[in-house]
Design an enzyme around this catalytic site. Structure first.
Site, PDB file in Angstrom:
ATOM      1  N   TYR A  90      11.969  58.813 -38.380  1.00 53.18           N
ATOM      2  CA  TYR A  90      11.717  58.785 -36.847  1.00 53.18           C
ATOM      3  C   TYR A  90      10.579  57.945 -36.583  1.00 53.18           C
ATOM      4  O   TYR A  90      10.265  57.361 -35.563  1.00 53.18           O
ATOM      5  CB  TYR A  90      11.345  60.294 -36.334  1.00 53.18           C
ATOM      6  N   LYS A 110      18.182  63.991 -50.304  1.00 48.99           N
ATOM      7  CA  LYS A 110      19.321  63.330 -50.649  1.00 48.99           C
ATOM      8  C   LYS A 110      19.339  62.377 -51.847  1.00 48.99           C
ATOM      9  O   LYS A 110      19.434  61.063 -51.666  1.00 48.99           O
ATOM     10  CB  LYS A 110      20.215  62.717 -49.778  1.00 48.99           C
ATOM     11  N   ASP A 150      22.335  68.524 -47.993  1.00 48.00           N
ATOM     12  CA  ASP A 150      23.784  69.166 -47.278  1.00 48.00           C
ATOM     13  C   ASP A 150      24.164  70.333 -48.160  1.00 48.00           C
ATOM     14  O   ASP A 150      24.500  71.392 -47.356  1.00 48.00           O
ATOM     15  CB  ASP A 150      24.822  67.833 -47.726  1.00 48.00           C
ATOM     16  N   ASP A 166      14.169  68.464 -39.401  1.00 46.99           N
ATOM     17  CA  ASP A 166      14.865  68.695 -37.998  1.00 46.99           C
ATOM     18  C   ASP A 166      16.010  69.582 -38.004  1.00 46.99           C
ATOM     19  O   ASP A 166      16.114  70.610 -37.146  1.00 46.99           O
ATOM     20  CB  ASP A 166      15.123  67.312 -37.404  1.00 46.99           C
ATOM     21  N   ASP A 170      16.195  73.866 -37.520  1.00 52.86           N
ATOM     22  CA  ASP A 170      16.956  74.522 -36.278  1.00 52.86           C
ATOM     23  C   ASP A 170      18.197  75.111 -36.785  1.00 52.86           C
ATOM     24  O   ASP A 170      18.672  76.254 -36.167  1.00 52.86           O
ATOM     25  CB  ASP A 170      17.635  73.403 -35.434  1.00 52.86           C
TER      26      ASP A 170
END
Ligand code: NAD
Length: 369
Positions: free
Chosen positions: A142, A193, A226, A250, A254
Protein backbone atom coordinates in the site's frame (compact mmCIF):
# COMPACT_ATOMS: atom_id res chain seq x y z
CA UNK A 1 3.68 9.31 35.79
CA UNK A 2 1.46 12.25 34.74
CA UNK A 3 -2.31 11.94 34.36
CA UNK A 4 -2.83 9.90 31.19
CA UNK A 5 -3.98 12.04 28.30
CA UNK A 6 -6.60 11.12 25.72
CA UNK A 7 -7.57 12.91 22.52
CA UNK A 8 -11.10 12.03 21.42
CA UNK A 9 -11.82 12.42 17.71
CA UNK A 10 -15.43 11.27 17.38
CA UNK A 11 -15.70 12.07 13.65
CA UNK A 12 -18.82 11.62 11.55
CA UNK A 13 -22.09 9.67 11.36
CA UNK A 14 -22.42 7.24 14.26
CA UNK A 15 -18.90 8.19 15.47
CA UNK A 16 -20.16 10.79 17.99
CA UNK A 17 -22.98 8.46 19.11
CA UNK A 18 -20.77 5.48 19.95
CA UNK A 19 -18.06 7.75 21.38
CA UNK A 20 -20.71 9.30 23.64
CA UNK A 21 -20.99 5.96 25.44
CA UNK A 22 -17.20 5.69 25.74
CA UNK A 23 -17.12 9.16 27.32
CA UNK A 24 -19.60 7.98 29.96
CA UNK A 25 -17.34 5.00 30.69
CA UNK A 26 -14.28 7.26 30.99
CA UNK A 27 -16.26 9.36 33.49
CA UNK A 28 -17.20 6.18 35.39
CA UNK A 29 -13.53 5.23 35.71
CA UNK A 30 -12.79 8.70 37.11
CA UNK A 31 -15.62 8.58 39.65
CA UNK A 32 -15.58 4.93 40.68
CA UNK A 33 -12.00 3.78 40.13
CA UNK A 34 -10.14 7.00 40.80
CA UNK A 35 -8.62 6.81 37.32
CA UNK A 36 -8.45 10.36 36.02
CA UNK A 37 -7.78 11.01 32.35
CA UNK A 38 -6.84 14.35 30.85
CA UNK A 39 -9.39 14.31 28.01
CA UNK A 40 -9.50 16.72 25.07
CA UNK A 41 -11.73 16.57 22.01
CA UNK A 42 -11.33 17.70 18.44
CA UNK A 43 -12.66 17.26 14.92
CA UNK A 44 -11.64 14.78 12.25
CA UNK A 45 -13.01 13.69 8.87
CA UNK A 46 -16.07 15.38 7.42
CA UNK A 47 -16.68 17.32 10.65
CA UNK A 48 -13.20 18.88 10.39
CA UNK A 49 -13.70 19.55 6.69
CA UNK A 50 -16.95 21.41 7.41
CA UNK A 51 -15.28 23.56 10.06
CA UNK A 52 -11.81 24.06 8.56
CA UNK A 53 -11.81 22.86 4.94
CA UNK A 54 -9.45 19.99 5.78
CA UNK A 55 -10.13 16.53 7.30
CA UNK A 56 -7.40 17.08 9.91
CA UNK A 57 -5.86 20.41 10.89
CA UNK A 58 -2.14 20.71 11.69
CA UNK A 59 -3.10 21.71 15.24
CA UNK A 60 -5.10 18.49 15.73
CA UNK A 61 -2.27 16.47 14.22
CA UNK A 62 0.18 18.08 16.67
CA UNK A 63 -2.13 17.33 19.59
CA UNK A 64 -2.41 13.67 18.48
CA UNK A 65 1.40 13.42 18.59
CA UNK A 66 1.49 14.64 22.19
CA UNK A 67 -1.22 12.60 23.90
CA UNK A 68 -0.88 9.10 25.34
CA UNK A 69 -3.71 7.76 23.20
CA UNK A 70 -6.08 8.90 20.48
CA UNK A 71 -9.63 7.50 20.53
CA UNK A 72 -11.24 7.73 17.11
CA UNK A 73 -14.91 7.15 16.23
CA UNK A 74 -15.47 6.91 12.48
CA UNK A 75 -15.16 9.19 9.47
CA UNK A 76 -16.95 9.66 6.17
CA UNK A 77 -20.43 9.90 4.76
CA UNK A 78 -22.33 10.59 1.54
CA UNK A 79 -22.00 14.38 1.93
CA UNK A 80 -18.26 14.02 1.38
CA UNK A 81 -18.20 11.39 -1.35
CA UNK A 82 -17.56 13.86 -4.17
CA UNK A 83 -14.81 15.87 -2.48
CA UNK A 84 -11.36 15.96 -4.02
CA UNK A 85 -9.29 12.92 -2.95
CA UNK A 86 -6.88 15.15 -1.01
CA UNK A 87 -9.57 16.37 1.41
CA UNK A 88 -11.73 13.27 1.72
CA UNK A 89 -12.51 12.35 5.36
CA UNK A 90 -10.40 9.16 5.15
CA UNK A 91 -7.31 11.30 4.40
CA UNK A 92 -7.53 12.56 8.00
CA UNK A 93 -7.37 9.02 9.30
CA UNK A 94 -4.50 8.04 7.00
CA UNK A 95 -2.55 11.14 8.00
CA UNK A 96 -2.89 10.23 11.68
CA UNK A 97 -1.69 6.66 11.05
CA UNK A 98 1.19 7.78 8.86
CA UNK A 99 2.54 10.73 10.86
CA UNK A 100 2.20 8.87 14.17
CA UNK A 101 4.00 5.93 12.46
CA UNK A 102 1.46 3.42 13.76
CA UNK A 103 3.08 0.34 12.28
CA UNK A 104 1.39 -2.37 14.34
CA UNK A 105 -2.34 -2.84 13.85
CA UNK A 106 -3.98 -5.13 16.42
CA UNK A 107 -7.26 -6.68 15.38
CA UNK A 108 -8.71 -9.07 17.95
CA UNK A 109 -11.28 -11.60 16.79
CA UNK A 110 -13.11 -12.71 19.87
CA UNK A 111 -16.39 -14.56 19.88
CA UNK A 112 -18.53 -13.93 22.94
CA UNK A 113 -20.44 -17.12 23.77
CA UNK A 114 -23.75 -15.26 23.71
CA UNK A 115 -23.16 -14.35 20.06
CA UNK A 116 -21.77 -17.67 18.81
CA UNK A 117 -25.01 -18.36 16.92
CA UNK A 118 -24.50 -15.13 15.03
CA UNK A 119 -21.38 -16.29 13.21
CA UNK A 120 -21.63 -17.71 9.72
CA UNK A 121 -19.62 -20.70 10.96
CA UNK A 122 -20.84 -23.53 13.19
CA UNK A 123 -21.14 -22.65 16.86
CA UNK A 124 -18.55 -25.16 18.10
CA UNK A 125 -15.97 -23.77 15.67
CA UNK A 126 -16.24 -20.19 16.97
CA UNK A 127 -17.56 -20.37 20.57
CA UNK A 128 -14.83 -19.10 22.88
CA UNK A 129 -12.63 -17.98 19.99
CA UNK A 130 -10.00 -15.42 21.01
CA UNK A 131 -7.30 -14.66 18.47
CA UNK A 132 -5.29 -11.56 17.65
CA UNK A 133 -4.17 -10.54 14.18
CA UNK A 134 -1.17 -8.21 14.07
CA UNK A 135 -1.06 -6.46 10.70
CA UNK A 136 1.90 -4.35 9.56
CA UNK A 137 0.29 -1.01 8.75
CA UNK A 138 2.79 1.47 7.33
CA UNK A 139 4.68 -0.37 4.59
CA UNK A 140 4.24 -3.14 1.99
CA UNK A 141 2.13 -2.93 -1.15
CA UNK A 142 0.00 0.00 0.00
CA UNK A 143 3.03 2.30 0.28
CA UNK A 144 5.82 0.75 -1.84
CA UNK A 145 7.34 2.68 -4.77
CA UNK A 146 7.14 2.65 -7.72
CA UNK A 147 3.37 2.86 -7.89
CA UNK A 148 0.94 4.33 -10.35
CA UNK A 149 -0.79 3.79 -13.68
CA UNK A 150 1.52 4.25 -16.65
CA UNK A 151 1.08 4.42 -20.44
CA UNK A 152 3.10 1.84 -22.33
CA UNK A 153 4.63 2.45 -25.79
CA UNK A 154 2.31 -0.17 -27.32
CA UNK A 155 -0.77 1.82 -26.25
CA UNK A 156 -1.61 -0.36 -23.26
CA UNK A 157 -1.69 0.90 -19.69
CA UNK A 158 0.08 -0.70 -16.75
CA UNK A 159 -0.90 -0.48 -13.06
CA UNK A 160 1.95 -0.93 -10.59
CA UNK A 161 2.15 -1.40 -6.85
CA UNK A 162 5.29 -2.60 -5.16
CA UNK A 163 5.47 -5.03 -2.29
CA UNK A 164 8.59 -4.13 -0.33
CA UNK A 165 9.76 -4.60 3.25
CA UNK A 166 13.01 -3.87 5.04
CA UNK A 167 14.63 -5.80 7.88
CA UNK A 168 13.73 -3.20 10.50
CA UNK A 169 10.12 -2.93 9.33
CA UNK A 170 9.64 -6.70 9.67
CA UNK A 171 11.53 -6.99 12.94
CA UNK A 172 9.58 -4.27 14.74
CA UNK A 173 6.16 -5.72 13.90
CA UNK A 174 7.40 -9.22 14.73
CA UNK A 175 8.51 -7.97 18.17
CA UNK A 176 5.10 -6.45 18.67
CA UNK A 177 3.48 -9.85 17.95
CA UNK A 178 5.88 -11.79 20.21
CA UNK A 179 5.31 -9.32 23.08
CA UNK A 180 1.56 -9.76 22.73
CA UNK A 181 1.87 -13.54 22.60
CA UNK A 182 3.75 -13.52 25.90
CA UNK A 183 0.73 -11.86 27.51
CA UNK A 184 -1.65 -14.37 25.89
CA UNK A 185 -1.10 -18.05 25.01
CA UNK A 186 2.52 -17.67 23.89
CA UNK A 187 2.02 -18.72 20.25
CA UNK A 188 2.72 -16.75 17.07
CA UNK A 189 1.91 -17.86 13.54
CA UNK A 190 3.58 -15.75 10.84
CA UNK A 191 1.88 -15.63 7.43
CA UNK A 192 3.38 -14.64 4.06
CA UNK A 193 3.86 -16.10 0.59
CA UNK A 194 7.49 -17.21 0.83
CA UNK A 195 6.74 -19.84 -1.82
CA UNK A 196 6.29 -17.22 -4.54
CA UNK A 197 7.50 -13.82 -3.24
CA UNK A 198 11.02 -12.70 -2.29
CA UNK A 199 9.51 -10.23 0.21
CA UNK A 200 7.87 -13.29 1.78
CA UNK A 201 11.20 -15.10 2.03
CA UNK A 202 12.71 -12.08 3.77
CA UNK A 203 9.65 -11.82 6.05
CA UNK A 204 10.03 -15.46 7.12
CA UNK A 205 13.81 -15.13 7.69
CA UNK A 206 13.49 -11.94 9.75
CA UNK A 207 10.60 -13.20 11.90
CA UNK A 208 12.66 -16.34 12.55
CA UNK A 209 15.69 -14.19 13.46
CA UNK A 210 13.69 -12.18 16.01
CA UNK A 211 12.28 -15.40 17.42
CA UNK A 212 15.63 -17.17 17.79
CA UNK A 213 17.48 -14.17 19.18
CA UNK A 214 14.87 -12.46 21.35
CA UNK A 215 11.78 -14.61 21.96
CA UNK A 216 12.83 -18.30 21.98
CA UNK A 217 10.28 -18.94 24.75
CA UNK A 218 7.37 -18.18 22.38
CA UNK A 219 6.14 -20.91 20.01
CA UNK A 220 6.53 -19.80 16.38
CA UNK A 221 5.02 -21.38 13.28
CA UNK A 222 4.85 -20.20 9.66
CA UNK A 223 2.06 -20.57 7.14
CA UNK A 224 1.51 -19.39 3.59
CA UNK A 225 -1.15 -16.69 3.74
CA UNK A 226 -3.57 -18.52 1.43
CA UNK A 227 -3.35 -21.67 3.58
CA UNK A 228 -3.75 -19.41 6.63
CA UNK A 229 -7.00 -18.02 5.22
CA UNK A 230 -8.31 -21.58 4.83
CA UNK A 231 -7.25 -22.54 8.33
CA UNK A 232 -8.92 -19.41 9.74
CA UNK A 233 -12.32 -20.60 8.58
CA UNK A 234 -11.64 -24.32 9.08
CA UNK A 235 -10.30 -24.32 12.64
CA UNK A 236 -9.65 -20.76 13.91
CA UNK A 237 -9.06 -21.80 17.51
CA UNK A 238 -5.66 -23.29 16.55
CA UNK A 239 -4.29 -19.70 16.47
CA UNK A 240 -3.28 -17.30 19.23
CA UNK A 241 -1.41 -14.40 17.58
CA UNK A 242 -1.07 -14.14 13.79
CA UNK A 243 1.48 -11.68 12.40
CA UNK A 244 1.38 -10.69 8.76
CA UNK A 245 2.04 -7.87 6.31
CA UNK A 246 -0.18 -4.97 5.30
CA UNK A 247 -1.92 -6.51 2.29
CA UNK A 248 -2.44 -10.04 3.65
CA UNK A 249 -3.33 -8.55 7.03
CA UNK A 250 -6.07 -6.46 5.47
CA UNK A 251 -7.70 -9.58 4.04
CA UNK A 252 -7.02 -11.97 6.92
CA UNK A 253 -8.22 -9.58 9.62
CA UNK A 254 -11.51 -8.99 7.81
CA UNK A 255 -11.94 -12.73 7.35
CA UNK A 256 -11.30 -13.32 11.04
CA UNK A 257 -13.65 -10.48 11.95
CA UNK A 258 -16.57 -12.18 10.29
CA UNK A 259 -16.06 -15.27 12.44
CA UNK A 260 -17.40 -13.22 15.32
CA UNK A 261 -20.62 -11.85 13.85
CA UNK A 262 -21.25 -8.12 13.68
CA UNK A 263 -19.10 -5.18 12.62
CA UNK A 264 -20.52 -3.38 15.65
CA UNK A 265 -18.47 -5.65 17.93
CA UNK A 266 -14.97 -5.21 16.51
CA UNK A 267 -12.32 -3.01 18.16
CA UNK A 268 -8.80 -2.24 16.97
CA UNK A 269 -5.58 -0.67 18.17
CA UNK A 270 -2.76 0.81 16.10
CA UNK A 271 0.53 1.16 17.93
CA UNK A 272 3.82 2.88 17.14
CA UNK A 273 7.18 3.23 18.84
CA UNK A 274 7.38 4.02 22.59
CA UNK A 275 7.34 7.70 23.57
CA UNK A 276 9.58 9.20 26.27
CA UNK A 277 7.21 8.04 29.00
CA UNK A 278 7.43 4.45 27.74
CA UNK A 279 3.89 4.38 26.36
CA UNK A 280 3.60 3.57 22.65
CA UNK A 281 2.15 6.08 20.24
CA UNK A 282 -1.38 4.77 19.94
CA UNK A 283 -4.75 5.15 18.29
CA UNK A 284 -7.81 3.07 19.17
CA UNK A 285 -10.85 2.83 16.90
CA UNK A 286 -13.74 0.56 16.04
CA UNK A 287 -13.33 -1.32 12.75
CA UNK A 288 -16.68 -0.12 11.43
CA UNK A 289 -17.30 3.09 9.50
CA UNK A 290 -19.69 5.98 10.06
CA UNK A 291 -22.81 3.92 9.12
CA UNK A 292 -24.74 6.79 7.52
CA UNK A 293 -27.73 4.47 7.04
CA UNK A 294 -28.41 4.46 10.81
CA UNK A 295 -26.68 7.68 11.94
CA UNK A 296 -28.66 9.95 14.25
CA UNK A 297 -31.15 7.24 15.24
CA UNK A 298 -29.46 5.83 18.37
CA UNK A 299 -29.38 2.42 16.68
CA UNK A 300 -25.61 1.98 16.54
CA UNK A 301 -23.90 -0.65 18.65
CA UNK A 302 -21.35 1.16 20.85
CA UNK A 303 -19.52 -2.05 21.86
CA UNK A 304 -16.77 -1.89 19.19
CA UNK A 305 -15.86 1.60 20.39
CA UNK A 306 -16.11 0.59 24.05
CA UNK A 307 -13.90 -2.47 23.48
CA UNK A 308 -11.42 -0.17 21.71
CA UNK A 309 -11.21 1.82 24.94
CA UNK A 310 -10.63 -1.47 26.81
CA UNK A 311 -7.68 -2.03 24.45
CA UNK A 312 -6.40 1.44 25.39
CA UNK A 313 -6.53 0.47 29.07
CA UNK A 314 -4.57 -2.69 28.29
CA UNK A 315 -1.99 -1.50 25.75
CA UNK A 316 -1.46 2.21 26.56
CA UNK A 317 -2.12 2.27 30.28
CA UNK A 318 -0.94 -1.25 31.12
CA UNK A 319 -4.05 -1.91 33.15
CA UNK A 320 -5.10 -5.41 32.13
CA UNK A 321 -7.27 -5.79 35.23
CA UNK A 322 -9.47 -2.80 34.34
CA UNK A 323 -9.57 -3.89 30.68
CA UNK A 324 -10.75 -7.31 31.89
CA UNK A 325 -13.39 -5.61 34.03
CA UNK A 326 -14.78 -3.67 31.06
CA UNK A 327 -14.70 -6.68 28.71
CA UNK A 328 -16.40 -8.83 31.35
CA UNK A 329 -19.14 -6.19 31.72
CA UNK A 330 -19.75 -6.31 27.95
CA UNK A 331 -19.82 -10.11 28.00
CA UNK A 332 -22.32 -10.18 30.90
CA UNK A 333 -24.64 -7.67 29.24
CA UNK A 334 -24.67 -9.79 26.07
CA UNK A 335 -25.20 -12.98 28.08
CA UNK A 336 -28.20 -11.28 29.72
CA UNK A 337 -29.69 -10.73 26.28
CA UNK A 338 -29.11 -7.02 25.56
CA UNK A 339 -28.96 -6.56 21.79
CA UNK A 340 -28.71 -3.56 19.51
CA UNK A 341 -30.34 -4.04 16.09
CA UNK A 342 -27.16 -5.33 14.41
CA UNK A 343 -27.11 -8.28 16.84
CA UNK A 344 -30.65 -9.41 16.06
CA UNK A 345 -32.17 -11.39 13.23
CA UNK A 346 -35.49 -10.19 11.75
CA UNK A 347 -37.54 -12.26 14.23
CA UNK A 348 -35.31 -12.06 17.28
CA UNK A 349 -37.13 -9.50 19.42
CA UNK A 350 -36.78 -5.80 20.12
CA UNK A 351 -33.43 -4.03 19.85
CA UNK A 352 -32.22 -1.58 22.46
CA UNK A 353 -30.75 1.86 21.68
CA UNK A 354 -27.11 2.96 21.71
CA UNK A 355 -27.58 4.70 25.06
CA UNK A 356 -29.50 1.77 26.57
CA UNK A 357 -26.53 -0.49 25.69
CA UNK A 358 -24.26 2.07 27.40
CA UNK A 359 -26.59 2.11 30.45
CA UNK A 360 -26.48 -1.68 30.70
CA UNK A 361 -22.67 -1.78 30.53
CA UNK A 362 -22.36 0.96 33.14
CA UNK A 363 -24.75 -0.95 35.43
CA UNK A 364 -22.56 -4.05 35.02
CA UNK A 365 -19.45 -2.01 35.81
CA UNK A 366 -21.17 -0.82 39.01
CA UNK A 367 -22.07 -4.41 39.85
CA UNK A 368 -18.42 -5.43 39.42
CA UNK A 369 -17.24 -3.24 42.33
P1 NAD B 1 -19.90 0.96 7.69
O1 NAD B 1 -19.01 0.17 8.57
O2 NAD B 1 -20.11 2.36 8.07
O3 NAD B 1 -21.34 0.24 7.62
C1 NAD B 1 -21.55 -1.05 7.05
C2 NAD B 1 -22.86 -1.64 7.62
O4 NAD B 1 -22.68 -2.02 8.98
C3 NAD B 1 -24.01 -0.63 7.60
O5 NAD B 1 -25.22 -1.31 7.31
C4 NAD B 1 -24.03 -0.11 9.02
O6 NAD B 1 -25.33 0.31 9.45
C5 NAD B 1 -23.57 -1.32 9.83
N1 NAD B 1 -22.82 -0.89 11.03
C6 NAD B 1 -21.56 -0.39 11.05
N2 NAD B 1 -21.22 -0.09 12.31
C7 NAD B 1 -22.27 -0.40 13.08
C8 NAD B 1 -22.52 -0.30 14.48
N3 NAD B 1 -21.60 0.17 15.36
N4 NAD B 1 -23.72 -0.69 14.94
C9 NAD B 1 -24.65 -1.17 14.11
N5 NAD B 1 -24.48 -1.29 12.78
C10 NAD B 1 -23.29 -0.92 12.27
O7 NAD B 1 -19.31 0.84 6.22
P2 NAD B 1 -19.79 1.56 4.87
O8 NAD B 1 -21.29 1.66 4.86
O9 NAD B 1 -19.11 0.85 3.80
O10 NAD B 1 -19.19 3.03 4.93
C11 NAD B 1 -19.90 4.17 5.40
C12 NAD B 1 -18.93 5.34 5.50
O11 NAD B 1 -17.94 5.05 6.48
C13 NAD B 1 -18.17 5.61 4.19
O12 NAD B 1 -18.03 7.00 4.05
C14 NAD B 1 -16.84 4.95 4.42
O13 NAD B 1 -15.81 5.55 3.66
C15 NAD B 1 -16.63 5.19 5.90
N6 NAD B 1 -15.73 4.24 6.57
C16 NAD B 1 -14.98 4.73 7.56
C17 NAD B 1 -14.17 3.89 8.31
C18 NAD B 1 -13.40 4.48 9.46
O14 NAD B 1 -13.68 5.58 9.89
N7 NAD B 1 -12.45 3.76 10.02
C19 NAD B 1 -14.16 2.51 8.06
C20 NAD B 1 -14.98 2.02 7.03
C21 NAD B 1 -15.78 2.89 6.31
Amino acid sequence: MNTPSLLILAGDGIGPEVMGEVKRIITWYGEKRDMEFDVSEDLVGGAAYDAHGTPLTDATMAKAQEVDAVLLGAVGGPAYDNLDFSVKPERGLLRLRKEMDLFSNLRPAQCFDALADFSSLKKDIVAGLDIMIVRELTSGSYFGEPRGIFDLPNGEREGINTQRYTTSEIRRVARSAFELARKRNNKVCSMEKANVMESGILWREEVTWVHENEYPDVELSHMYADAGAMQLVRWPKQFDVIVTDNLFGDLLSDTAAMLTGSLGMLPSASLGVPMENGRPKAMYEPVHGSAPDIAGESKANPIACILSFAMALRYSFNDGAEADRLEAAVEKVLADGARTADLLGPEDGTPISTTAMGDAILAELDASL
